[in-house]
Motif scaffolding. Sequence first.
Motif, PDB file in Angstrom:
ATOM      1  N   LYS A 201       0.795  -1.228   0.000  1.00 46.37           N
ATOM      2  CA  LYS A 201       0.000   0.000   0.000  1.00 46.37           C
ATOM      3  C   LYS A 201       0.831   1.282   0.000  1.00 46.37           C
ATOM      4  N   ASN A 202       2.138   1.190   0.228  1.00 47.32           N
ATOM      5  CA  ASN A 202       3.009   2.370   0.262  1.00 47.32           C
ATOM      6  C   ASN A 202       4.029   2.341  -0.872  1.00 47.32           C
ATOM      7  N   TYR A 203       4.523   3.514  -1.223  1.00 48.47           N
ATOM      8  CA  TYR A 203       5.673   3.573  -2.120  1.00 48.47           C
ATOM      9  C   TYR A 203       6.902   3.085  -1.367  1.00 48.47           C
ATOM     10  N   LEU A 204       7.764   2.359  -2.071  1.00 53.97           N
ATOM     11  CA  LEU A 204       9.026   1.898  -1.515  1.00 53.97           C
ATOM     12  C   LEU A 204      10.129   2.753  -2.120  1.00 53.97           C
ATOM     13  N   PHE A 205      10.812   3.531  -1.267  1.00 51.74           N
ATOM     14  CA  PHE A 205      11.912   4.379  -1.737  1.00 51.74           C
ATOM     15  C   PHE A 205      13.160   3.513  -1.891  1.00 51.74           C
ATOM     16  N   THR A 206      13.743   3.557  -3.088  1.00 53.19           N
ATOM     17  CA  THR A 206      14.837   2.645  -3.431  1.00 53.19           C
ATOM     18  C   THR A 206      16.077   3.397  -3.909  1.00 53.19           C
ATOM     19  N   HIS A 207      17.167   2.670  -4.003  1.00 56.05           N
ATOM     20  CA  HIS A 207      18.430   3.072  -4.630  1.00 56.05           C
ATOM     21  C   HIS A 207      19.150   4.237  -3.944  1.00 56.05           C
ATOM     22  N   HIS A 208      18.867   4.463  -2.669  1.00 57.59           N
ATOM     23  CA  HIS A 208      19.611   5.482  -1.929  1.00 57.59           C
ATOM     24  C   HIS A 208      20.886   4.904  -1.340  1.00 57.59           C
ATOM     25  N   HIS A 209      21.072   3.608  -1.456  1.00 57.09           N
ATOM     26  CA  HIS A 209      22.312   2.950  -1.030  1.00 57.09           C
ATOM     27  C   HIS A 209      22.756   2.056  -2.178  1.00 57.09           C
ATOM     28  N   PRO A 210      23.998   2.164  -2.634  1.00 57.58           N
ATOM     29  CA  PRO A 210      24.403   1.492  -3.872  1.00 57.58           C
ATOM     30  C   PRO A 210      24.579  -0.014  -3.790  1.00 57.58           C
ATOM     31  N   VAL A 211      24.624  -0.595  -2.615  1.00 54.51           N
ATOM     32  CA  VAL A 211      25.052  -1.984  -2.501  1.00 54.51           C
ATOM     33  C   VAL A 211      23.924  -2.995  -2.666  1.00 54.51           C
ATOM     34  N   TYR A 212      22.808  -2.808  -2.028  1.00 61.66           N
ATOM     35  CA  TYR A 212      21.865  -3.918  -1.866  1.00 61.66           C
ATOM     36  C   TYR A 212      20.576  -3.844  -2.655  1.00 61.66           C
ATOM     37  N   TRP A 213      20.279  -2.780  -3.366  1.00 63.45           N
ATOM     38  CA  TRP A 213      18.929  -2.619  -3.905  1.00 63.45           C
ATOM     39  C   TRP A 213      18.544  -3.585  -5.015  1.00 63.45           C
ATOM     40  N   ASP A 214      19.413  -3.918  -5.920  1.00 63.71           N
ATOM     41  CA  ASP A 214      19.040  -4.812  -7.022  1.00 63.71           C
ATOM     42  C   ASP A 214      18.601  -6.182  -6.504  1.00 63.71           C
ATOM     43  N   ASP A 215      19.395  -6.768  -5.617  1.00 59.50           N
ATOM     44  CA  ASP A 215      19.039  -8.083  -5.058  1.00 59.50           C
ATOM     45  C   ASP A 215      17.802  -8.002  -4.173  1.00 59.50           C
ATOM     46  N   LEU A 216      17.703  -6.949  -3.385  1.00 57.23           N
ATOM     47  CA  LEU A 216      16.556  -6.797  -2.495  1.00 57.23           C
ATOM     48  C   LEU A 216      15.258  -6.644  -3.284  1.00 57.23           C
ATOM     49  N   LEU A 217      15.269  -5.836  -4.324  1.00 54.49           N
ATOM     50  CA  LEU A 217      14.060  -5.666  -5.141  1.00 54.49           C
ATOM     51  C   LEU A 217      13.673  -6.961  -5.847  1.00 54.49           C
ATOM     52  N   PHE A 218      14.645  -7.703  -6.324  1.00 52.28           N
ATOM     53  CA  PHE A 218      14.372  -8.981  -6.974  1.00 52.28           C
ATOM     54  C   PHE A 218      13.649  -9.920  -6.004  1.00 52.28           C
ATOM     55  N   THR A 219      14.176 -10.026  -4.786  1.00 49.80           N
ATOM     56  CA  THR A 219      13.571 -10.905  -3.778  1.00 49.80           C
ATOM     57  C   THR A 219      12.191 -10.410  -3.363  1.00 49.80           C
ATOM     58  N   LEU A 220      12.051  -9.098  -3.162  1.00 46.46           N
ATOM     59  CA  LEU A 220      10.748  -8.542  -2.779  1.00 46.46           C
ATOM     60  C   LEU A 220       9.693  -8.791  -3.854  1.00 46.46           C
ATOM     61  N   ASN A 221      10.046  -8.576  -5.111  1.00 40.88           N
ATOM     62  CA  ASN A 221       9.080  -8.751  -6.197  1.00 40.88           C
ATOM     63  C   ASN A 221       8.667 -10.212  -6.365  1.00 40.88           C
ATOM     64  N   LYS A 222       9.542 -11.159  -6.013  1.00 43.13           N
ATOM     65  CA  LYS A 222       9.174 -12.570  -6.063  1.00 43.13           C
ATOM     66  C   LYS A 222       8.138 -12.908  -4.993  1.00 43.13           C
ATOM     67  N   ARG A 223       8.244 -12.274  -3.828  1.00 43.45           N
ATOM     68  CA  ARG A 223       7.382 -12.611  -2.696  1.00 43.45           C
ATOM     69  C   ARG A 223       6.126 -11.753  -2.584  1.00 43.45           C
ATOM     70  N   ILE A 224       6.217 -10.497  -3.013  1.00 43.65           N
ATOM     71  CA  ILE A 224       5.094  -9.567  -2.852  1.00 43.65           C
ATOM     72  C   ILE A 224       4.816  -8.899  -4.193  1.00 43.65           C
TER      73      ILE A 224
END
Length: 125
Positions: A22-45
């Motif tokens: 229900k909320n916007y997810l603010f992304t890419h403010h840290h260069p290390v973890y966002w690509d993998d984290l978004l991939f995992t989040l999109n698989k589950r939610i």
Amino acid sequence: MPTDPYDEESGPPIDVSEELQKNYLFTHHHPVYWDDLLFTLNKRIPGIRTMKVTQAHIAKRFIQEGLGISFLPHSIVRRELIEGRLMQPHFDLFELPTVSTYILVKKKGELEEEFINQISNYYFG
């Protein structure tokens, strides 16, 4: 995430899956973890809405204003959590990524060692 009107003991449990949908997810403010984290989040939610924010302090401010949520390193939100300006709900959908912090010194004497200990205790203590 932004604070809610409840205290920790009497408030209803927070459903992180629902909050992510229900909320916007603010992304890419840290260069290390966002690509993998978004991939995992999109698989589950399914249906996560994202917005790229290039600086962590801007993401924190947006969250405080109730504009969305994000995943930020604890060292960055430590003060806001203590002061009650942000909330950190329990997250158990999967293991969250970790981020390393490094201090580079030309020589490691007594003064440098004390500085490293002070920083470590303050942010990670």
